[in-house]
Design a protein around this motif. Structure first.
Motif, PDB file in Angstrom:
ATOM      1  N   UNK A  17      27.764  31.868   0.190  1.00  0.00           N
ATOM      2  CA  UNK A  17      28.465  30.427  -0.536  1.00  0.00           C
ATOM      3  C   UNK A  17      27.368  29.347   0.003  1.00  0.00           C
ATOM      4  N   UNK A  18      27.124  28.732  -0.720  1.00  0.00           N
ATOM      5  CA  UNK A  18      26.761  27.585  -0.653  1.00  0.00           C
ATOM      6  C   UNK A  18      27.701  26.268  -0.578  1.00  0.00           C
ATOM      7  N   UNK A  19      27.102  25.835   0.598  1.00  0.00           N
ATOM      8  CA  UNK A  19      27.779  24.143   1.110  1.00  0.00           C
ATOM      9  C   UNK A  19      26.354  23.031   0.739  1.00  0.00           C
ATOM     10  N   UNK A  20      26.612  21.417   1.056  1.00  0.00           N
ATOM     11  CA  UNK A  20      25.812  21.029   0.280  1.00  0.00           C
ATOM     12  C   UNK A  20      24.983  20.289   1.310  1.00  0.00           C
ATOM     13  N   UNK A  21      23.670  20.019   1.762  1.00  0.00           N
ATOM     14  CA  UNK A  21      23.039  19.970   2.550  1.00  0.00           C
ATOM     15  C   UNK A  21      23.479  18.590   3.150  1.00  0.00           C
ATOM     16  N   UNK A  22      23.949  18.411   4.074  1.00  0.00           N
ATOM     17  CA  UNK A  22      23.927  17.023   5.110  1.00  0.00           C
ATOM     18  C   UNK A  22      23.112  16.243   4.947  1.00  0.00           C
ATOM     19  N   UNK A  23      21.814  16.257   4.912  1.00  0.00           N
ATOM     20  CA  UNK A  23      20.149  15.623   5.533  1.00  0.00           C
ATOM     21  C   UNK A  23      20.313  14.512   3.881  1.00  0.00           C
ATOM     22  N   UNK A  24      20.116  15.955   2.869  1.00  0.00           N
ATOM     23  CA  UNK A  24      19.526  14.607   1.787  1.00  0.00           C
ATOM     24  C   UNK A  24      21.037  14.147   1.248  1.00  0.00           C
ATOM     25  N   UNK A  25      21.807  14.861   1.011  1.00  0.00           N
ATOM     26  CA  UNK A  25      23.687  14.429   1.162  1.00  0.00           C
ATOM     27  C   UNK A  25      23.516  15.323  -0.516  1.00  0.00           C
ATOM     28  N   UNK A  26      23.476  16.576  -0.481  1.00  0.00           N
ATOM     29  CA  UNK A  26      23.790  17.276  -1.920  1.00  0.00           C
ATOM     30  C   UNK A  26      22.610  17.122  -3.189  1.00  0.00           C
ATOM     31  N   UNK A  27      21.492  15.772  -2.483  1.00  0.00           N
ATOM     32  CA  UNK A  27      19.940  15.888  -3.231  1.00  0.00           C
ATOM     33  C   UNK A  27      19.346  16.267  -3.982  1.00  0.00           C
ATOM     34  N   UNK A  28      19.154  16.959  -3.022  1.00  0.00           N
ATOM     35  CA  UNK A  28      17.603  17.924  -3.100  1.00  0.00           C
ATOM     36  C   UNK A  28      16.336  16.867  -2.458  1.00  0.00           C
ATOM     37  N   UNK A  29      16.490  15.456  -2.156  1.00  0.00           N
ATOM     38  CA  UNK A  29      15.168  14.474  -1.791  1.00  0.00           C
ATOM     39  C   UNK A  29      15.393  14.224  -1.277  1.00  0.00           C
ATOM     40  N   UNK A  30      14.256  13.647  -0.879  1.00  0.00           N
ATOM     41  CA  UNK A  30      13.499  13.263   0.768  1.00  0.00           C
ATOM     42  C   UNK A  30      14.184  12.227   1.200  1.00  0.00           C
ATOM     43  N   UNK A  31      14.902  12.197   1.786  1.00  0.00           N
ATOM     44  CA  UNK A  31      16.008  10.632   1.921  1.00  0.00           C
ATOM     45  C   UNK A  31      14.881   9.957   2.519  1.00  0.00           C
ATOM     46  N   UNK A  74       1.187  -1.496  -0.123  1.00  0.00           N
ATOM     47  CA  UNK A  74      -0.200   0.511  -0.141  1.00  0.00           C
ATOM     48  C   UNK A  74       0.686   1.143  -0.527  1.00  0.00           C
ATOM     49  N   UNK A  75       0.190   2.402  -0.789  1.00  0.00           N
ATOM     50  CA  UNK A  75       1.047   3.464  -0.823  1.00  0.00           C
ATOM     51  C   UNK A  75       0.465   4.926   0.132  1.00  0.00           C
ATOM     52  N   UNK A  76       1.405   5.540   0.840  1.00  0.00           N
ATOM     53  CA  UNK A  76       0.927   6.406   1.677  1.00  0.00           C
ATOM     54  C   UNK A  76       1.971   7.933   0.964  1.00  0.00           C
ATOM     55  N   UNK A  77       1.616   9.166   1.161  1.00  0.00           N
ATOM     56  CA  UNK A  77       2.497  10.053   1.854  1.00  0.00           C
ATOM     57  C   UNK A  77       2.907  10.252   2.585  1.00  0.00           C
ATOM     58  N   UNK A  78       4.482  10.519   2.053  1.00  0.00           N
ATOM     59  CA  UNK A  78       6.226  10.046   2.661  1.00  0.00           C
ATOM     60  C   UNK A  78       5.617  11.460   3.494  1.00  0.00           C
ATOM     61  N   UNK A  79       5.508  10.784   5.189  1.00  0.00           N
ATOM     62  CA  UNK A  79       5.718  11.392   6.761  1.00  0.00           C
ATOM     63  C   UNK A  79       6.298  12.618   6.543  1.00  0.00           C
ATOM     64  N   UNK A  80       7.626  12.318   5.901  1.00  0.00           N
ATOM     65  CA  UNK A  80       8.870  13.378   6.428  1.00  0.00           C
ATOM     66  C   UNK A  80       8.956  14.965   5.444  1.00  0.00           C
ATOM     67  N   UNK A  81       8.280  14.431   4.560  1.00  0.00           N
ATOM     68  CA  UNK A  81       7.727  15.197   3.174  1.00  0.00           C
ATOM     69  C   UNK A  81       6.373  15.982   2.969  1.00  0.00           C
ATOM     70  N   UNK A  82       5.573  15.458   3.480  1.00  0.00           N
ATOM     71  CA  UNK A  82       4.190  15.218   3.112  1.00  0.00           C
ATOM     72  C   UNK A  82       4.253  15.180   1.783  1.00  0.00           C
ATOM     73  N   UNK A  83       4.928  14.377   0.866  1.00  0.00           N
ATOM     74  CA  UNK A  83       4.297  14.056  -0.436  1.00  0.00           C
ATOM     75  C   UNK A  83       4.897  15.491  -1.317  1.00  0.00           C
TER      76      UNK A  83
END
Length: 371
Positions: A158-172, A122-131
């Protein structure tokens, strides 16, 4: 009452390590019989499944595993069936026979789950990114965090890589899909619902083969016990070496008696044939002593010299005396001594009258008269 019987079987199975192969086989048969008659009963299913582990690697164990799997399906415990099917798969490789693997393969009993449509999820909206699919860090911009820093007296971005998404920009958490998947709670993550009618039909289809394997298992267990006792199989029964020796000796004596009886029958047959032949010769002497006296004399002297029957001896003497007289009469006749020949023939006639003798005497008398 049935539950009590099942408990007794379970206890018997647990303590059967000290039993003979035959008794173990009979115990397994008991658990199989109870399970066969109540396949959807959990107690009978558990008792039967437990009894399987005491079987040696063989086709009957594979068949028992297959039927245990069907029992798991009856109990809606597909996960138990999957575990047992892995055991069956390992056993099939060991014995080189995968017949029973296909017999209980779960796919053939399933109807597609109407909730997950066979996907098992079953598919549910991601609780972390709310879809939204994007990184949950509010400062993250497509994987980069922009900040102002004073460099050489001037403020610069100055831009630095996001440590949460590891510079991907997507919800992990959802991998950028915006959804997360959970096992379907209706089909328990299998993608299909078991159709127990199909399971029951399959259960019935293999009963003949399974019953035959159980019966053969009992015979093999009995044979193993007899071999362990040093017994030898003759026909359908088992005997000790002492019994075998007695049987062989008895058979030998019987064969010897049979041979002696056969020889006796053959001897009696030959004796009967000789007696019949001798009787035939004896009966022919009655006429031969007159019609063929020389032949009759030779037969009497050669073939009846050892005759012991007084009645026959008396007749033989008569036949011999008569044959001698006729032979002498024939010699006299050949010499032209008709009167002497007539005299000898009359003496033979006195001993035993015969039409041939009368005819010869009449003929000689006429010849003597010149007629």
């Amino acid at each position: 009452m049935r539950v009590l019987l099942l408990l007794l079987v379970s206890l018997t199975v647990i303590s059967q390590e000290d039993l003979s192969h035959y008794k173990k086989a009979m115990t397994f048969k008991s658990s199989w019989t109870l399970y066969k008659n109540a396949p959807d009963n959990y107690a009978s299913y558990k008792a039967f499944s437990k009894s399987i582990e005491d079987l040696e690697a063989s086709e009957i164990k594979a068949a028992a595993y297959a039927y245990s799997i069907l029992g798991a399906y009856f109990q809606n415990k597909v996960e138990y069936g999957a575990i047992t099917h892995q055991k069956l798969s390992d056993l099939s490789q060991e014995i080189g026979d995968d017949k029973w693997q296909g017999f209980c393969r779960v796919e053939q009993f399933g109807d597609e789950c109407s909730v997950c449509e066979g996907s098992s999820e079953k598919k549910r909206a991601c609780k972390k990114c709310n879809g939204t699919k994007t990184c949950r860090n509010g400062e993250c911009r497509k994987g980069q965090i922009i900040s102002l820093e004073k460099i050489d007296g001037k403020f610069e971005e100055v831009s630095t890589d996001c440590s949460i998404c590891e510079a991907s920009g997507f919800c992990q958490a959802c991998g950028g899909s915006g959804v997360y998947k959970i096992p379907c709670n209706i089909c328990r993550g299998f993608g299909y619902l078991l159709n127990k009618m199909k399971v029951r039909e399959k259960f019935k289809d293999g009963l003949v083969d399974m019953d035959a394997l159980v019966a053969n298992h009992i015979l093999e267990g009995f044979s193993q016990d007899q071999l362990a006792k040093g017994k030898i199989k003759r026909g359908d029964r088992w005997y000790t070496l002492e019994e075998i020796n007695k049987m062989d000796k008895s058979s030998q004596l019987k064969a010897e008696r049979s041979m002696l009886e056969q020889r006796k029958r053959e001897q009696n047959q030959r004796t009967g044939e000789l007696r019949a032949k001798r009787d035939k010769k004896f009966n022919s002497l009655e006429n031969d002593s007159i019609l063929e006296p020389e032949k009759a004399k030779k037969i009497i002297e050669n073939d009846f010299s050892d005759e012991a029957d007084p009645v026959k001896i008396n007749l033989l003497n008569i036949y011999l005396k008569q044959a001698n007289l006729i032979i002498k009469a024939t010699e006299s006749e050949n010499k032209g001594l008709e009167l002497e020949a007539i005299k000898l023939l009359k003496e033979a006639q006195k001993i035993r009258d015969h039409e041939v003798l009368r005819s010869r005497i009449r003929k000689l008398k006429l010849e003597n008269l010149g007629l």
